[in-house]
Design a protein around this motif. Structure first.
Motif, PDB file in Angstrom:
ATOM      1  N   LEU A  26       0.843  -1.180   0.000  1.00  0.00           N
ATOM      2  CA  LEU A  26       0.000   0.000   0.000  1.00  0.00           C
ATOM      3  C   LEU A  26       0.885   1.239   0.000  1.00  0.00           C
ATOM      4  O   LEU A  26       1.804   1.344   0.812  1.00  0.00           O
ATOM      5  N   CYS A  27       0.637   2.141  -0.927  1.00  0.00           N
ATOM      6  CA  CYS A  27       1.411   3.384  -1.011  1.00  0.00           C
ATOM      7  C   CYS A  27       0.462   4.574  -0.883  1.00  0.00           C
ATOM      8  O   CYS A  27      -0.708   4.494  -1.286  1.00  0.00           O
ATOM      9  N   PRO A  28       0.935   5.684  -0.324  1.00  0.00           N
ATOM     10  CA  PRO A  28       0.081   6.861  -0.182  1.00  0.00           C
ATOM     11  C   PRO A  28      -0.312   7.432  -1.540  1.00  0.00           C
ATOM     12  O   PRO A  28       0.462   7.392  -2.489  1.00  0.00           O
ATOM     13  N   VAL A  29      -1.524   7.931  -1.603  1.00  0.00           N
ATOM     14  CA  VAL A  29      -2.058   8.523  -2.824  1.00  0.00           C
ATOM     15  C   VAL A  29      -2.486   9.946  -2.519  1.00  0.00           C
ATOM     16  O   VAL A  29      -3.152  10.196  -1.513  1.00  0.00           O
ATOM     17  N   GLN A  30      -2.085  10.866  -3.369  1.00  0.00           N
ATOM     18  CA  GLN A  30      -2.541  12.248  -3.245  1.00  0.00           C
ATOM     19  C   GLN A  30      -3.327  12.598  -4.494  1.00  0.00           C
ATOM     20  O   GLN A  30      -2.908  12.287  -5.607  1.00  0.00           O
ATOM     21  N   PHE A  31      -4.468  13.235  -4.310  1.00  0.00           N
ATOM     22  CA  PHE A  31      -5.274  13.674  -5.437  1.00  0.00           C
ATOM     23  C   PHE A  31      -5.080  15.171  -5.627  1.00  0.00           C
ATOM     24  O   PHE A  31      -4.813  15.901  -4.674  1.00  0.00           O
ATOM     25  N   SER A  32      -5.227  15.617  -6.841  1.00  0.00           N
ATOM     26  CA  SER A  32      -5.076  17.042  -7.135  1.00  0.00           C
ATOM     27  C   SER A  32      -6.430  17.740  -7.062  1.00  0.00           C
ATOM     28  O   SER A  32      -7.455  17.104  -6.844  1.00  0.00           O
ATOM     29  N   ASP A  33      -6.430  19.046  -7.256  1.00  0.00           N
ATOM     30  CA  ASP A  33      -7.677  19.816  -7.250  1.00  0.00           C
ATOM     31  C   ASP A  33      -8.337  19.850  -8.619  1.00  0.00           C
ATOM     32  O   ASP A  33      -9.517  20.162  -8.736  1.00  0.00           O
ATOM     33  N   ILE A  34      -7.575  19.549  -9.673  1.00  0.00           N
ATOM     34  CA  ILE A  34      -8.081  19.610 -11.043  1.00  0.00           C
ATOM     35  C   ILE A  34      -7.767  18.293 -11.742  1.00  0.00           C
ATOM     36  O   ILE A  34      -6.666  17.762 -11.626  1.00  0.00           O
ATOM     37  N   HIS A  35      -8.750  17.775 -12.478  1.00  0.00           N
ATOM     38  CA  HIS A  35      -8.529  16.556 -13.245  1.00  0.00           C
ATOM     39  C   HIS A  35      -9.143  16.733 -14.628  1.00  0.00           C
ATOM     40  O   HIS A  35     -10.330  17.008 -14.753  1.00  0.00           O
ATOM     41  N   CYS A  36      -8.338  16.583 -15.662  1.00  0.00           N
ATOM     42  CA  CYS A  36      -8.800  16.660 -17.052  1.00  0.00           C
ATOM     43  C   CYS A  36      -8.448  15.347 -17.733  1.00  0.00           C
ATOM     44  O   CYS A  36      -7.301  14.909 -17.664  1.00  0.00           O
ATOM     45  N   ALA A  37      -9.419  14.734 -18.383  1.00  0.00           N
ATOM     46  CA  ALA A  37      -9.155  13.451 -19.033  1.00  0.00           C
ATOM     47  C   ALA A  37     -10.166  13.194 -20.134  1.00  0.00           C
ATOM     48  O   ALA A  37     -11.257  13.761 -20.164  1.00  0.00           O
ATOM     49  N   GLY A  38      -9.792  12.310 -21.003  1.00  0.00           N
ATOM     50  CA  GLY A  38     -10.696  11.761 -21.994  1.00  0.00           C
ATOM     51  C   GLY A  38     -10.633  10.254 -21.813  1.00  0.00           C
ATOM     52  O   GLY A  38      -9.582   9.713 -21.497  1.00  0.00           O
ATOM     53  N   THR A  39     -11.747   9.592 -21.956  1.00  0.00           N
ATOM     54  CA  THR A  39     -11.746   8.137 -21.835  1.00  0.00           C
ATOM     55  C   THR A  39     -12.074   7.529 -23.188  1.00  0.00           C
ATOM     56  O   THR A  39     -12.509   8.226 -24.102  1.00  0.00           O
ATOM     57  N   ALA A  40     -11.854   6.235 -23.322  1.00  0.00           N
ATOM     58  CA  ALA A  40     -12.130   5.542 -24.581  1.00  0.00           C
ATOM     59  C   ALA A  40     -13.586   5.756 -24.983  1.00  0.00           C
ATOM     60  O   ALA A  40     -14.491   5.625 -24.166  1.00  0.00           O
ATOM     61  N   CYS A  41     -13.774   6.098 -26.236  1.00  0.00           N
ATOM     62  CA  CYS A  41     -15.107   6.488 -26.709  1.00  0.00           C
ATOM     63  C   CYS A  41     -15.735   5.465 -27.642  1.00  0.00           C
ATOM     64  O   CYS A  41     -16.790   5.715 -28.212  1.00  0.00           O
ATOM     65  N   VAL A  42     -15.093   4.323 -27.827  1.00  0.00           N
ATOM     66  CA  VAL A  42     -15.530   3.349 -28.825  1.00  0.00           C
ATOM     67  C   VAL A  42     -16.995   2.959 -28.642  1.00  0.00           C
ATOM     68  O   VAL A  42     -17.753   2.880 -29.612  1.00  0.00           O
ATOM     69  N   ASP A  43     -17.427   2.730 -27.421  1.00  0.00           N
ATOM     70  CA  ASP A  43     -18.800   2.281 -27.173  1.00  0.00           C
ATOM     71  C   ASP A  43     -19.837   3.314 -27.602  1.00  0.00           C
ATOM     72  O   ASP A  43     -20.985   2.969 -27.868  1.00  0.00           O
ATOM     73  N   PHE A  44     -19.456   4.579 -27.638  1.00  0.00           N
ATOM     74  CA  PHE A  44     -20.400   5.631 -27.979  1.00  0.00           C
ATOM     75  C   PHE A  44     -20.139   6.245 -29.344  1.00  0.00           C
ATOM     76  O   PHE A  44     -20.721   7.268 -29.681  1.00  0.00           O
ATOM     77  N   SER A  45     -19.263   5.624 -30.134  1.00  0.00           N
ATOM     78  CA  SER A  45     -19.019   6.128 -31.484  1.00  0.00           C
ATOM     79  C   SER A  45     -20.254   5.864 -32.336  1.00  0.00           C
ATOM     80  O   SER A  45     -21.099   5.024 -32.000  1.00  0.00           O
ATOM     81  N   MET A  46     -20.369   6.582 -33.442  1.00  0.00           N
ATOM     82  CA  MET A  46     -21.540   6.404 -34.313  1.00  0.00           C
ATOM     83  C   MET A  46     -21.645   4.963 -34.793  1.00  0.00           C
ATOM     84  O   MET A  46     -22.729   4.409 -34.888  1.00  0.00           O
ATOM     85  N   ARG A  47     -20.522   4.336 -35.061  1.00  0.00           N
ATOM     86  CA  ARG A  47     -20.510   2.961 -35.550  1.00  0.00           C
ATOM     87  C   ARG A  47     -20.995   1.984 -34.477  1.00  0.00           C
ATOM     88  O   ARG A  47     -21.728   1.048 -34.753  1.00  0.00           O
TER      89      ARG A  47
END
Length: 126
Positions: A26-47
């Protein structure tokens, strides 16, 4: 990561620590105040929309990401995905509605000076 997150949320591991595969402890985890991300979009693509209705394997990764955001409670979270992805609906359901203002914009990468023309959804939780 998902098992460690579930254990942390259930109170099985000490607060602020997660299993670290590099150190095998187990290692300590620190979270930030800002998080920007994109996740895989395949399931919601037009196809894929016609075939999966948004319930494919990539939704599992998004759900893990969303659970981490709910735990971390950053002051600002930005999620980018395909236009059809209902990320603000999921953010609203998972984050405390009274603590966050959630909105979305659909923008083309051209706005940011990119040559791509497909629109992207940017969901923001403040």
């Amino acid at each position: 990561m998902t098992l460690a997150l579930d254990a942390l949320l259930a109170g099985i591991t000490p607060a602020g620590s997660l299993w670290c595969y590099r150190h095998r402890q187990l290692c300590p985890v620190q979270f930030s105040d800002i998080h920007c991300a994109g996740t895989a979009c395949v399931d919601f693509s037009m196809r894929s929309q016609k075939r999966l209705a948004g319930l494919g394997l990539h939704q599992v990764a998004f759900s893990c990401w969303l659970a981490t955001r709910a735990f971390a409670q950053e002051m600002l979270t930005v999620h980018e995905c395909v236009k059809a992805h209902p990320s603000e609906k999921f953010l609203r359901r998972r984050l405390k509605d009274d603590a966050f203002y959630i909105t979305r914009w659909v923008l083309s990468p051209v706005v940011f000076g990119r040559p791509a023309t497909r629109e992207r959804r940017h969901s923001v939780a403040i």
